[in-house]
Scaffold this motif. Structure first.
Motif, PDB file in Angstrom:
ATOM      1  N   SER A  38       0.816  -1.203   0.000  1.00  0.00           N
ATOM      2  CA  SER A  38       0.000   0.000   0.000  1.00  0.00           C
ATOM      3  C   SER A  38       0.857   1.262   0.000  1.00  0.00           C
ATOM      4  O   SER A  38       0.556   2.216  -0.687  1.00  0.00           O
ATOM      5  CB  SER A  38      -0.932  -0.043   1.191  1.00  0.00           C
ATOM      6  N   ASN A  42       1.109   3.793  -3.164  1.00  0.00           N
ATOM      7  CA  ASN A  42       0.589   5.109  -2.870  1.00  0.00           C
ATOM      8  C   ASN A  42       1.541   6.216  -3.327  1.00  0.00           C
ATOM      9  O   ASN A  42       1.127   7.354  -3.498  1.00  0.00           O
ATOM     10  CB  ASN A  42       0.322   5.226  -1.373  1.00  0.00           C
ATOM     11  N   PRO A  44       3.104   6.910  -6.306  1.00  0.00           N
ATOM     12  CA  PRO A  44       2.708   7.612  -7.537  1.00  0.00           C
ATOM     13  C   PRO A  44       1.457   8.467  -7.338  1.00  0.00           C
ATOM     14  O   PRO A  44       1.360   9.570  -7.892  1.00  0.00           O
ATOM     15  CB  PRO A  44       2.438   6.482  -8.530  1.00  0.00           C
ATOM     16  N   GLN A  45       0.529   7.973  -6.540  1.00  0.00           N
ATOM     17  CA  GLN A  45      -0.686   8.740  -6.262  1.00  0.00           C
ATOM     18  C   GLN A  45      -0.344  10.050  -5.551  1.00  0.00           C
ATOM     19  O   GLN A  45      -0.886  11.104  -5.874  1.00  0.00           O
ATOM     20  CB  GLN A  45      -1.634   7.897  -5.407  1.00  0.00           C
ATOM     21  N   GLN A  46       0.578   9.993  -4.601  1.00  0.00           N
ATOM     22  CA  GLN A  46       0.995  11.199  -3.889  1.00  0.00           C
ATOM     23  C   GLN A  46       1.704  12.173  -4.820  1.00  0.00           C
ATOM     24  O   GLN A  46       1.499  13.389  -4.741  1.00  0.00           O
ATOM     25  CB  GLN A  46       1.926  10.833  -2.729  1.00  0.00           C
ATOM     26  N   VAL A  48       1.301  12.471  -8.089  1.00  0.00           N
ATOM     27  CA  VAL A  48       0.303  13.069  -8.984  1.00  0.00           C
ATOM     28  C   VAL A  48      -0.483  14.140  -8.253  1.00  0.00           C
ATOM     29  O   VAL A  48      -0.723  15.233  -8.792  1.00  0.00           O
ATOM     30  CB  VAL A  48      -0.638  11.978  -9.552  1.00  0.00           C
ATOM     31  N   ALA A  49      -0.884  13.853  -7.020  1.00  0.00           N
ATOM     32  CA  ALA A  49      -1.642  14.834  -6.238  1.00  0.00           C
ATOM     33  C   ALA A  49      -0.823  16.097  -6.016  1.00  0.00           C
ATOM     34  O   ALA A  49      -1.344  17.217  -6.146  1.00  0.00           O
ATOM     35  CB  ALA A  49      -2.060  14.224  -4.902  1.00  0.00           C
ATOM     36  N   VAL A  71      -7.556  13.244  -5.652  1.00  0.00           N
ATOM     37  CA  VAL A  71      -6.544  12.231  -5.967  1.00  0.00           C
ATOM     38  C   VAL A  71      -5.785  11.839  -4.699  1.00  0.00           C
ATOM     39  O   VAL A  71      -5.426  10.678  -4.521  1.00  0.00           O
ATOM     40  CB  VAL A  71      -5.579  12.749  -7.053  1.00  0.00           C
ATOM     41  N   ALA A  72      -5.555  12.793  -3.810  1.00  0.00           N
ATOM     42  CA  ALA A  72      -4.793  12.519  -2.586  1.00  0.00           C
ATOM     43  C   ALA A  72      -5.576  11.655  -1.604  1.00  0.00           C
ATOM     44  O   ALA A  72      -4.981  10.948  -0.789  1.00  0.00           O
ATOM     45  CB  ALA A  72      -4.401  13.828  -1.915  1.00  0.00           C
ATOM     46  N   ASP A  74      -7.709   8.605  -0.055  1.00  0.00           N
ATOM     47  CA  ASP A  74      -7.625   7.152  -0.219  1.00  0.00           C
ATOM     48  C   ASP A  74      -8.979   6.650  -0.708  1.00  0.00           C
ATOM     49  O   ASP A  74      -9.971   6.737   0.012  1.00  0.00           O
ATOM     50  CB  ASP A  74      -7.272   6.503   1.119  1.00  0.00           C
TER      51      ASP A  74
END
Length: 106
Positions: A38, A42, A44-46, A48-49, A71-72, A74
């Motif tokens: 997790s 996470n 790449p998600q962070q 992008v955000a 996007v940030a 969950d």
């Protein structure tokens, strides 16, 4: 907010209830594979955000700023909460059934 959550989860009341209701799930040391996956997933998600947040500020775009917040977040937070609640309820039912069986056997 995260620091407050860590403080609450580290409190003695939570530890006592966790030991009482979740002995099979208690981890003694280390991280579980799900936690490792997790946090790695996470990243790449962070990124992008953060990119969307910076671009939203730079371009003065409310739409990008709102998208950055979404996007940030969950996306599985609600599902995780529901699963934890279900596990707790099942453990309570198992305890009640064991107590009832013990009462019937005597």
């Amino acid at each position: 907010a995260i620091q407050k959550a860590i403080e609450i989860l580290s409190s003695d009341a939570v530890k006592v209830n966790a030991e009482k209701y979740m002995p099979a799930f208690a981890q003694k040391a280390g991280s579980s594979f799900a936690q490792l996956r997790s946090s790695a997933a996470n990243l790449p998600q962070q990124r992008v955000a953060e990119f969307l947040r910076v671009q939203g500020q730079h371009l003065n775009s409310r739409m990008l700023s709102t998208l950055a917040v979404r996007v940030a977040e969950d996306p599985f937070a609600k599902v995780k909460t529901m699963i934890k609640d279900l596990i707790m309820r099942l453990q309570e039912e198992a305890t009640e059934e064991a107590e009832h069986k013990g009462w019937c056997d005597t």
